[in-house]
Design a protein around this motif. Structure first.
Motif, PDB file in Angstrom:
ATOM      1  N   SER A 167      52.396  11.369  43.123  1.00 53.86           N
ATOM      2  CA  SER A 167      51.671  11.688  41.889  1.00 53.86           C
ATOM      3  C   SER A 167      50.279  11.055  41.908  1.00 53.86           C
ATOM      4  O   SER A 167      50.065  10.013  42.540  1.00 53.86           O
ATOM      5  CB  SER A 167      52.456  11.197  40.673  1.00 53.86           C
ATOM      6  N   TYR A 168      49.365  11.712  41.251  1.00 54.24           N
ATOM      7  CA  TYR A 168      47.994  11.209  41.091  1.00 54.24           C
ATOM      8  C   TYR A 168      47.492  11.508  39.691  1.00 54.24           C
ATOM      9  O   TYR A 168      47.814  12.550  39.123  1.00 54.24           O
ATOM     10  CB  TYR A 168      47.047  11.880  42.106  1.00 54.24           C
ATOM     11  N   THR A 169      46.674  10.606  39.167  1.00 52.48           N
ATOM     12  CA  THR A 169      46.008  10.886  37.890  1.00 52.48           C
ATOM     13  C   THR A 169      44.567  11.316  38.165  1.00 52.48           C
ATOM     14  O   THR A 169      44.027  11.064  39.248  1.00 52.48           O
ATOM     15  CB  THR A 169      45.968   9.628  36.999  1.00 52.48           C
ATOM     16  N   SER A 170      43.955  11.916  37.153  1.00 48.77           N
ATOM     17  CA  SER A 170      42.564  12.366  37.287  1.00 48.77           C
ATOM     18  C   SER A 170      41.660  11.227  37.742  1.00 48.77           C
ATOM     19  O   SER A 170      40.842  11.391  38.646  1.00 48.77           O
ATOM     20  CB  SER A 170      42.029  12.869  35.949  1.00 48.77           C
ATOM     21  N   SER A 171      41.806  10.067  37.094  1.00 47.97           N
ATOM     22  CA  SER A 171      40.857   8.991  37.417  1.00 47.97           C
ATOM     23  C   SER A 171      41.088   8.430  38.816  1.00 47.97           C
ATOM     24  O   SER A 171      40.137   8.049  39.498  1.00 47.97           O
ATOM     25  CB  SER A 171      40.907   7.878  36.368  1.00 47.97           C
ATOM     26  N   GLU A 172      42.351   8.404  39.256  1.00 43.34           N
ATOM     27  CA  GLU A 172      42.608   7.961  40.634  1.00 43.34           C
ATOM     28  C   GLU A 172      41.921   8.886  41.635  1.00 43.34           C
ATOM     29  O   GLU A 172      41.390   8.438  42.655  1.00 43.34           O
ATOM     30  CB  GLU A 172      44.116   7.965  40.925  1.00 43.34           C
ATOM     31  N   VAL A 210      38.285  16.953  42.075  1.00 44.64           N
ATOM     32  CA  VAL A 210      37.177  16.759  43.018  1.00 44.64           C
ATOM     33  C   VAL A 210      36.067  17.772  42.704  1.00 44.64           C
ATOM     34  O   VAL A 210      34.884  17.435  42.651  1.00 44.64           O
ATOM     35  CB  VAL A 210      37.661  16.902  44.486  1.00 44.64           C
ATOM     36  N   GLN A 211      36.492  19.018  42.422  1.00 46.65           N
ATOM     37  CA  GLN A 211      35.533  20.072  42.082  1.00 46.65           C
ATOM     38  C   GLN A 211      34.753  19.711  40.807  1.00 46.65           C
ATOM     39  O   GLN A 211      33.531  19.845  40.747  1.00 46.65           O
ATOM     40  CB  GLN A 211      36.308  21.394  41.899  1.00 46.65           C
ATOM     41  N   ASP A 212      35.503  19.198  39.828  1.00 45.84           N
ATOM     42  CA  ASP A 212      34.904  18.844  38.547  1.00 45.84           C
ATOM     43  C   ASP A 212      33.845  17.733  38.715  1.00 45.84           C
ATOM     44  O   ASP A 212      32.735  17.821  38.200  1.00 45.84           O
ATOM     45  CB  ASP A 212      36.055  18.375  37.632  1.00 45.84           C
TER      46      ASP A 212
END
Ligand code: IPM
Ligand code: MG
Length: 368
Positions: A167-172, A210-212
């Motif tokens: 799992s990964y969060t946006s900020s990570e 990453v795109q964002d």
């Protein structure tokens, strides 16, 4: 909060060839202190299997606290077959993973550079690898290495289930992608982000985040998205298409081993694991070769110390802002290779085979 002491290094040689290769870095530190009036303070302690043998744990609290107050940790390698039957939570590798996680070293920089002198040492054709210079940025504190739930559980009829969670969060994702974009700006300005967004939701989130970030802050850097299996293939087909690759913990582990062989030997590649800068601009960091403890050659004096020495050069650059010293150490390594000196792993016809410590001494003599 434990404060970071400036210019304090903690050496954790670890297992197998670790003490031999870190021993060469120690010589270089002593040399720099004496001849360049640098005032590095060094301490040395146990981590990995050697710590388990002595203390029953792969890293003691005392050593962990020393790591917390150090500006840089230099680690050799941990693990080996001797500890194969040790309980999972006490395995030598847990020391490394604890340091990475608890020092919050989320960005692992793994450069794969093919030295011109060693083009022949790669198993790939010279024209494929000559001039290769890739930087893999591996996320290091998240993903399947640390996700919960995890474990091995009994299920019915004597069956067992092994569970790990990716799992990964946006900020990570964004904080490691930011490191990759910043590095690319100082290089060829290109980032390739790798995941498996075709099968994993966490991979899809990776791609979107990453795109964002790219759209918000790094429009001037070229960004490609690539599926990780394709990246593995492209690394062999045409590795020079890459500049910076950013990927998760597990894909980064695998892709960096693969990339290392483009350069000829696992014994050449350094790495830096970096945390975030604090308010005072200080950052925790650990530097280690990407190779393992190589128990089969441990104690024979034949290990290649270059990966660890180049890891120390990364410490000079990233932790201490000593770019000049880092460059001259890297140049010394090049000079020694130009002279035809080789450790066993990279020996070829017409070259002179040297031991671990002869290689270290030769590099020091080039620093003079
Ligand atoms: C690495 C190593 C480690 C990892 C092991 C020793 C736990 O393979 O640094 O690449 O899997 O991260
Ligand atoms: Mg690995």
């Amino acid at each position: 909060m434990i404060k970071i002491k400036k210019r304090k290094f903690l050496l954790l040689p670890g297992d197998g060839i670790g003490p031999e290769v870190v021993g060469e870095v120690k010589k270089i530190i002593f040399w720099l202190n004496k001849n360049k009036s640098l005032d590095f303070e060094i301490d040395e302690d146990l981590a990995g299997g050697v710590s388990y043998d002595k203390h029953g744990t792969p890293i003691t609290d005392e050593v962990f606290y020393k790591a917390l107050e150090s500006e840089a940790v230099i680690l050799g390698a941990v693990g080996g077959p001797k500890w194969d039957n040790v309980e999972f939570s006490k395995k030598p590798e847990r020391a490394l993973l604890k340091l990475r996680k608890e020092l919050k070293l989320f960005a692992n920089l793994r450069p794969a550079i093919c030295f011109e002198q060693l083009v022949e040492a790669s198993t790939l054709k010279p024209e494929i690898v000559s001039g290769l210079d890739i930087m893999i940025v591996r996320e290091l504190t998240g993903g399947i290495y640390f996700g919960e739930p995890r474990g091995i559980k009994p299920i019915d009829k004597g069956e067992r289930k092994g569970i790990n969670t990716h799992s990964y969060t946006s900020s990570e994702i964004q904080r490691v992608a930011r490191v990759a974009f910043d590095l690319a700006k100082k290089r060829k300005n290109k980032v390739t982000s790798c995941e498996k967004s075709n099968v994993m939701e966490a991979g899809l989130l990776w791609r979107e985040e990453v795109q964002d970030l790219h759209e918000k802050e790094f429009k001037d850097v070229k960004l490609d998205h690539m599926l990780a299996d394709n990246c593995a293939m492209q690394l062999l087909r045409n590795p020079k298409q890459f500049d910076v690759i950013v990927t998760d913990n597990l894909f980064g582990d695998m892709l960096s081993d693969q990339a290392s062989m483009l350069t000829g030997s696992l014994g050449l590649l350094p790495s830096a694991s970096l945390g975030a800068k604090n308010k005072e601009g200080q950052m925790r960091a650990m530097y280690e070769p990407i190779h393992g403890s190589a128990p089969d050659i441990a104690g024979k004096g034949i290990a290649n110390p270059i990966a660890t020495i180049l890891s120390f050069a990364m410490a000079l650059r990233y932790s201490l802002d000593l770019d000049k010293e880092a460059n001259s150490l890297e140049k010394a390594v090049q000079d020694v290779l130009n002279d035809g000196l080789r450790t066993k792993d990279i020996i070829s016809k017409g070259k002179k085979e040297v031991s671990t410590s002869q290689m270290g001494d030769a590099i020091i003599s080039k620093l003079q």
